[in-house]
Scaffold this active site. Structure first.
Site, mmCIF file in Angstrom:
data_model
loop_
_atom_site.group_PDB
_atom_site.id
_atom_site.type_symbol
_atom_site.label_atom_id
_atom_site.label_comp_id
_atom_site.label_asym_id
_atom_site.label_seq_id
_atom_site.Cartn_x
_atom_site.Cartn_y
_atom_site.Cartn_z
ATOM 1 N N ASP A 117 -39.053 9.808 -29.728
ATOM 2 C CA ASP A 117 -39.293 10.250 -28.353
ATOM 3 C C ASP A 117 -40.725 9.944 -27.926
ATOM 4 O O ASP A 117 -41.637 9.918 -28.763
ATOM 5 C CB ASP A 117 -39.023 11.768 -28.259
ATOM 6 C CG ASP A 117 -38.901 12.229 -26.819
ATOM 7 O OD1 ASP A 117 -38.735 11.386 -25.907
ATOM 8 O OD2 ASP A 117 -38.975 13.451 -26.588
ATOM 9 N N HIS A 166 -40.619 1.269 -24.447
ATOM 10 C CA HIS A 166 -39.479 1.048 -25.353
ATOM 11 C C HIS A 166 -39.738 -0.197 -26.216
ATOM 12 O O HIS A 166 -39.427 -0.210 -27.401
ATOM 13 C CB HIS A 166 -38.184 0.851 -24.549
ATOM 14 C CG HIS A 166 -37.770 2.074 -23.762
ATOM 15 N ND1 HIS A 166 -37.790 3.328 -24.306
ATOM 16 C CD2 HIS A 166 -37.329 2.214 -22.484
ATOM 17 C CE1 HIS A 166 -37.366 4.202 -23.390
ATOM 18 N NE2 HIS A 166 -37.090 3.544 -22.273
ATOM 19 N N LEU A 212 -31.597 0.333 -48.260
ATOM 20 C CA LEU A 212 -31.551 1.381 -47.234
ATOM 21 C C LEU A 212 -30.380 1.189 -46.265
ATOM 22 O O LEU A 212 -30.129 0.073 -45.796
ATOM 23 C CB LEU A 212 -32.878 1.315 -46.434
ATOM 24 C CG LEU A 212 -32.986 2.195 -45.195
ATOM 25 C CD1 LEU A 212 -33.161 3.651 -45.583
ATOM 26 C CD2 LEU A 212 -34.157 1.747 -44.314
#
Ligand code: FPP
Length: 246
Positions: free
Chosen positions: A20, A37, A131
């Site tokens: 955020d 972004h 991962l």
């Protein structure tokens, strides 16, 4: 170095992140929200790298919520383009690092070309053994629980599940995260103290870590700090301290 303070035998298996602060970061830098972004992708790259280095098995990133569809049309379109371009551009890097890409969320609501590119990217990383990078896209915790309930109702109707067989573990198997352990640690950046409809069921016993750092400034060192903080906590799961220590 921050990483030296980490206890290698106590690395969370699953870390979830509410990324955020992109919009506020952009505003601070006198630019538009899309710019924020775009800078957020650098943070994603660094955190994916850091999680892989530590041996975290699952990293779930909240990239686009069900509620984000209500943002201005140009921001939604730019975010979709940015997300898919970032994933496509990073594919070789993900494969080099053995990262396996997965998604959770209502993918059917994404534009057709985004769905197609995502499916390709998922396929191209499907044999990787490192991962698991889980991107939450058009996701919300309530949507997830409701979808599970709908599937279960259907199975009850056709006799695949009988009422008294509906246990917690049966329910969990119908969530979008089926097969993935619950996150031990949930991080939210930008100084907000909310869950914002993220993994509602799955975070029942997660440790929360809130930081004022805006997402585009977040780097793997900040992930390490969050994990060091996590390692100092005592997780009791409803028991007493004495029970945990004995
Ligand atoms: C929240 O900041 C951020 C988002 C809704 C989008 C997150 C997307 C990225 C970081 C792009 C790259 C992601 C991947 C997985 C490649 P906000 O816009 O709500 O910020 P604000 O609260 O300051 O307005």
């Amino acid at each position: 170095m921050v990483i030296d303070e980490l206890k290698q035998n106590c690395i969370p298996q699953h870390v979830a992140v509410i990324m955020d602060g992109n919009g506020r970061w952009a505003e601070l830098h006198g630019n538009d929200r899309i710019f924020g972004h775009r800078q957020g992708v650098d943070a994603v790259r660094s955190v994916v790298e850091g999680a892989g280095e530590l041996g975290v098995k699952y990293l779930t990133l909240y990239a686009f919520s069900t509620e984000n569809w209500d943002r201005p049309k140009d921001e939604v379109e730019a975010l979709m383009a940015l997300l898919i371009n970032a994933i496509v551009q990073e594919l070789d890097n993900l494969n080099d690092k053995q990262v396996k890409l997965l998604t959770i969320g209502d993918l059917s609501s994404l534009p057709a070309d985004v769905q197609l590119k995502l499916a390709e990217a998922i396929l191209r990383t499907s044999n990787n053994t490192g991962l698991h990078l889980i991107i939450a896209l058009s996701y919300s915790g309530r949507w997830d629980i409701l979808e599970a309930a709908k599937q279960i109702i259907h199975k009850v109707k056709i006799g695949d599940i009988v009422d008294d067989q509906l246990t917690e573990s049966v329910f969990v198997n119908h969530l979008s995260t089926s097969g993935i352990p619950d996150p031990e640690l949930l991080i939210r950046t930008s100084g907000e103290y909310r869950i914002s409809n993220f993994l509602l069921w799955q975070i029942a016993y997660s440790e929360f870590y809130f930081t004022p750092i805006l997402w585009p400034d977040f780097r793997k060192e900040n992930l390490f700090e969050a994990i060091i903080d996590f390692q100092r906590r005592e997780r009791r799961f409803g028991k007493t301290s004495e029970q945990i220590r004995s």
